[in-house]
Design a protein around this motif. Structure first.
Motif, PDB file in Angstrom:
ATOM      1  N   LEU A  96      31.277  -7.748  21.533  1.00 33.62           N
ATOM      2  CA  LEU A  96      31.723  -7.680  20.098  1.00 33.62           C
ATOM      3  C   LEU A  96      30.597  -7.960  19.412  1.00 33.62           C
ATOM      4  O   LEU A  96      29.653  -8.719  19.502  1.00 33.62           O
ATOM      5  N   VAL A  97      30.743  -6.802  18.403  1.00 29.31           N
ATOM      6  CA  VAL A  97      29.418  -6.982  17.366  1.00 29.31           C
ATOM      7  C   VAL A  97      30.016  -7.626  16.163  1.00 29.31           C
ATOM      8  O   VAL A  97      31.205  -6.761  15.501  1.00 29.31           O
ATOM      9  N   ARG A  98      29.397  -8.443  15.395  1.00 28.01           N
ATOM     10  CA  ARG A  98      29.878  -9.298  14.317  1.00 28.01           C
ATOM     11  C   ARG A  98      28.886  -9.126  13.250  1.00 28.01           C
ATOM     12  O   ARG A  98      27.832  -9.703  13.368  1.00 28.01           O
ATOM     13  N   LYS A  99      29.368  -8.475  12.015  1.00 33.07           N
ATOM     14  CA  LYS A  99      28.338  -8.165  10.929  1.00 33.07           C
ATOM     15  C   LYS A  99      28.846  -8.902   9.878  1.00 33.07           C
ATOM     16  O   LYS A  99      29.879  -8.972   9.341  1.00 33.07           O
ATOM     17  N   GLU A 153      32.571 -10.120   6.487  1.00 39.15           N
ATOM     18  CA  GLU A 153      32.491  -9.873   7.865  1.00 39.15           C
ATOM     19  C   GLU A 153      33.014  -8.663   8.244  1.00 39.15           C
ATOM     20  O   GLU A 153      34.236  -8.218   8.002  1.00 39.15           O
ATOM     21  N   GLU A 154      32.594  -8.032   9.556  1.00 40.09           N
ATOM     22  CA  GLU A 154      33.100  -6.935  10.203  1.00 40.09           C
ATOM     23  C   GLU A 154      32.958  -7.230  11.427  1.00 40.09           C
ATOM     24  O   GLU A 154      31.937  -7.819  11.908  1.00 40.09           O
ATOM     25  N   ILE A 155      34.006  -6.963  12.279  1.00 41.13           N
ATOM     26  CA  ILE A 155      33.892  -7.002  13.824  1.00 41.13           C
ATOM     27  C   ILE A 155      34.324  -6.039  14.736  1.00 41.13           C
ATOM     28  O   ILE A 155      35.433  -5.454  14.208  1.00 41.13           O
ATOM     29  N   SER A 156      33.552  -5.271  15.600  1.00 42.94           N
ATOM     30  CA  SER A 156      33.955  -4.131  16.380  1.00 42.94           C
ATOM     31  C   SER A 156      33.786  -4.450  17.658  1.00 42.94           C
ATOM     32  O   SER A 156      32.770  -5.071  18.172  1.00 42.94           O
ATOM     33  N   ALA A 157      34.362  -3.739  18.705  1.00 38.29           N
ATOM     34  CA  ALA A 157      34.176  -3.606  20.024  1.00 38.29           C
ATOM     35  C   ALA A 157      32.940  -2.535  20.421  1.00 38.29           C
ATOM     36  O   ALA A 157      33.143  -1.384  19.984  1.00 38.29           O
TER      37      ALA A 157
END
Length: 244
Positions: free
Chosen positions: A209-212, A185-189
């Protein structure tokens, strides 16, 4: 109301106190934002020291159940999806684990001929390959707070006619014999685009928040590439490290 703890029990007092606090904040009396009794009062009710009580409170603060406000006290946090880095779960499992009912607001199924480059690379697709895409607006019964876009490995054999209102990973295991095991997972604002803002009922440009997620099965086969767009106030990602 909290109950007196059992000092003869093998369960540590701070763990018993944590259990009592969970019962307290789950009661109808303690809704989002409700102020807890003062520590000195709670400690006296439970017949424990304030240090022991703080151990229990600290745990719930760490989990996002409680929030400390300087100069005000400890309050019950607004209900959010809490994700734990140690043991990943599907959205439905995360909601269930926190006693929240899942509500599906929108469901769109399509086949994309030109998926994003990162999706094509993940599944090692040839140029021009079509891939099944499922988009879902989901949340609690009160409001939607996440928009998911999922792409699936064409080798799985999904037709698009499956019931995507059921828990996704249960569907894959039951109907296709695929058991997912690993999620990277990757999480970014980010700032909400006009499209995402409309879906989540927030202002364009508001923080999200974007969670891939890159999901694999037990044999390391790429299964799903998922992007989740969350209202920022509705998602907490908990990480716990241990020093070696």
């Amino acid at each position: 109301m909290v109950q007196k703890l059992d000092r003869k029990s093998n369960i540590p007092l701070h763990v018993q106190a944590e259990t009592q606090l969970r019962k307290l904040v789950s009661s109808k009396e303690y809704e989002d934002g409700k102020l807890l009794p003062k520590e000195i009062e709670l400690a006296k009710t439970l017949h424990i020291s304030r240090n022991t009580l703080r151990q229990a409170i600290n745990r719930l603060v760490y989990e996002g159940v409680l929030v400390r406000k300087r100069g005000y006290g400890t309050i019950v946090a607004p209900k959010v999806v809490l994700s734990n880095a140690r043991n990943w779960m599907s959205f439905s499992q995360e909601m269930k684990a926190q006693g929240l009912e899942v509500c599906n607001y929108e469901l769109h199924v399509s086949r994309k001929q030109s998926p994003p480059s990162q999706v094509s690379q993940f599944f090692d697709l040839e140029e021009g390959s079509r891939i099944l895409c499922v988009e879902r607006l989901r949340g609690s019964v009160d409001n939607p707070f996440v928009y998911f876009v999922s792409y699936f490995n064409p080798s799985i054999g999904l037709t698009g006619n499956e019931n995507f209102n059921t828990p996704l990973y249960e569907l894959l295991e039951k109907d296709f014999g695929i058991t997912v095991e690993t999620s990277k997972e990757e999480i970014s604002a980010q700032s909400a685009s006009a499209f995402i803002a409309e879906k989540l009922s927030i202002n364009e440009g508001a923080p999200i928040l974007v969670r891939k997620r890159r999901v694999y099965d037990k044999s390391s086969l790429p299964v799903e590439y998922n992007i989740g767009y969350y209202r920022a106030e509705s998602f907490t990602y908990a990480i716990e490290f241990k020093r070696e």
